[in-house]
Design a protein around this motif. Structure first.
Motif, PDB file in Angstrom:
ATOM      1  N   UNK A 137      10.468   4.906  -7.532  1.00 15.41           N
ATOM      2  CA  UNK A 137      10.850   4.854  -6.124  1.00 15.41           C
ATOM      3  C   UNK A 137       9.929   3.899  -5.364  1.00 15.41           C
ATOM      4  N   UNK A 138       8.634   3.958  -5.633  1.00 19.74           N
ATOM      5  CA  UNK A 138       7.694   3.040  -4.981  1.00 19.74           C
ATOM      6  C   UNK A 138       8.048   1.600  -5.264  1.00 19.74           C
ATOM      7  N   UNK A 139       8.362   1.297  -6.517  1.00 23.31           N
ATOM      8  CA  UNK A 139       8.725  -0.067  -6.914  1.00 23.31           C
ATOM      9  C   UNK A 139      10.010  -0.513  -6.214  1.00 23.31           C
ATOM     10  N   UNK A 140      11.055   0.300  -6.295  1.00 26.19           N
ATOM     11  CA  UNK A 140      12.335  -0.122  -5.724  1.00 26.19           C
ATOM     12  C   UNK A 140      12.277  -0.201  -4.203  1.00 26.19           C
ATOM     13  N   UNK A 141      11.578   0.728  -3.581  1.00 29.90           N
ATOM     14  CA  UNK A 141      11.447   0.678  -2.123  1.00 29.90           C
ATOM     15  C   UNK A 141      10.670  -0.575  -1.702  1.00 29.90           C
ATOM     16  N   UNK A 183       0.832  -1.212   0.000  1.00 30.29           N
ATOM     17  CA  UNK A 183       0.000   0.000   0.000  1.00 30.29           C
ATOM     18  C   UNK A 183       0.862   1.256   0.000  1.00 30.29           C
ATOM     19  N   UNK A 184       1.923   1.258   0.805  1.00 34.92           N
ATOM     20  CA  UNK A 184       2.824   2.417   0.852  1.00 34.92           C
ATOM     21  C   UNK A 184       3.496   2.639  -0.496  1.00 34.92           C
ATOM     22  N   UNK A 185       3.921   1.567  -1.142  1.00 40.48           N
ATOM     23  CA  UNK A 185       4.574   1.693  -2.447  1.00 40.48           C
ATOM     24  C   UNK A 185       3.606   2.235  -3.492  1.00 40.48           C
ATOM     25  N   UNK A 186       2.366   1.775  -3.443  1.00 41.18           N
ATOM     26  CA  UNK A 186       1.365   2.278  -4.385  1.00 41.18           C
ATOM     27  C   UNK A 186       1.045   3.746  -4.125  1.00 41.18           C
ATOM     28  N   UNK A 221       3.393  -2.219 -13.516  1.00 42.01           N
ATOM     29  CA  UNK A 221       2.814  -1.448 -14.617  1.00 42.01           C
ATOM     30  C   UNK A 221       3.209   0.028 -14.529  1.00 42.01           C
ATOM     31  N   UNK A 222       3.129   0.594 -13.336  1.00 46.67           N
ATOM     32  CA  UNK A 222       3.480   2.005 -13.156  1.00 46.67           C
ATOM     33  C   UNK A 222       4.962   2.253 -13.421  1.00 46.67           C
ATOM     34  N   UNK A 242      -0.117  -9.188  -4.058  1.00 47.83           N
ATOM     35  CA  UNK A 242       0.327  -9.538  -5.408  1.00 47.83           C
ATOM     36  C   UNK A 242      -0.359  -8.647  -6.442  1.00 47.83           C
ATOM     37  N   UNK A 243      -1.640  -8.430  -6.272  1.00 45.86           N
ATOM     38  CA  UNK A 243      -2.356  -7.537  -7.207  1.00 45.86           C
ATOM     39  C   UNK A 243      -1.749  -6.129  -7.175  1.00 45.86           C
ATOM     40  N   UNK A 244      -1.411  -5.682  -5.972  1.00 46.76           N
ATOM     41  CA  UNK A 244      -0.759  -4.376  -5.840  1.00 46.76           C
ATOM     42  C   UNK A 244       0.594  -4.362  -6.523  1.00 46.76           C
ATOM     43  N   UNK A 245       1.336  -5.467  -6.396  1.00 55.28           N
ATOM     44  CA  UNK A 245       2.638  -5.533  -7.044  1.00 55.28           C
ATOM     45  C   UNK A 245       2.502  -5.480  -8.565  1.00 55.28           C
ATOM     46  N   UNK A 246       1.480  -6.122  -9.112  1.00 55.63           N
ATOM     47  CA  UNK A 246       1.262  -6.036 -10.561  1.00 55.63           C
ATOM     48  C   UNK A 246       1.052  -4.587 -10.978  1.00 55.63           C
TER      49      UNK A 246
END
Length: 192
Positions: free
Chosen positions: A71-75, A61-64, A120-121, A112-116
């Protein structure tokens, strides 16, 4: 509860291969006593990892919520790898299905859905390789515990101070001007 604390200590240091009998011994009870509280291994896993799966969902949730998708992805990846490095059992919970651990499975599916969405982002920014897939993260997650030393404490904070971050090549393509030059070996002598 004493049983789940014993399981947490063993799972964190040895992984989920620990038997129910070993958990009972660690808790100082008989296997029958443990089985009355947790009829199946999945029930024990669910009890032990509920808070870790909540932290996993919170990290997603924080990454999204990060305004910078890269940055969200790598963090996110660094946080999850840090959580895994700190707890070998958690590493297995992320990569193995436990149908009877309903709360853990629900959080994993949600995350997992959030990671997808994170993938994409990050791809949309051009920072993440176009050929990166969610399976690439699964491979990374499976490799992280094997490359990390056992945790020093059984209950570290998720992602706190772990030097064992992901040691795989960056999914971000390197700019052409910053690629590492080919190493040249010194010439070898063929005789005395």
């Amino acid at each position: 509860m004493l049983h789940s604390r014993a399981a947490r200590r063993l799972y964190a240091s040895e992984g989920l291969e620990v038997s129910m009998a070993s958990v009972a011994r660690e808790a100082g009870v008989g296997k029958a006593t443990l089985s009355r509280r947790f009829a199946t291994r999945d029930e024990l896993v669910n009890a032990v990892f509920t808070d870790r799966m909540e932290a996993y969902a919170a990290a997603t949730k924080a990454a999204l919520g990060d305004p910078d998708p890269w940055h969200g992805f790598t963090h996110y990846v660094e946080t999850i790898c840090g959580m895994q490095a700190a707890d070998r059992g958690f590493a297995a919970v992320l990569t193995v299905s436990f149908p009877g651990a309903t709360a853990a499975e629900a959080r994993r599916t949600e995350s997992y859905r959030g990671f997808l969405e994170l993938i994409s982002r990050a791809k949309a920014t051009g920072h993440l390789r176009a050929d990166f897939t969610s399976e690439d993260l699964v491979i990374l997650l499976m490799a992280t515990p094997a490359s990390s030393p056992p945790p020093a404490t059984p209950h570290p904070a998720p992602g706190a101070g772990s030097s064992a971050s992901c040691s795989a090549p960056s999914p971000r393509p390197a700019p052409r001007s910053r690629r590492c030059p080919a190493h040249r070996l010194p010439p070898t002598s063929t005789g005395p």
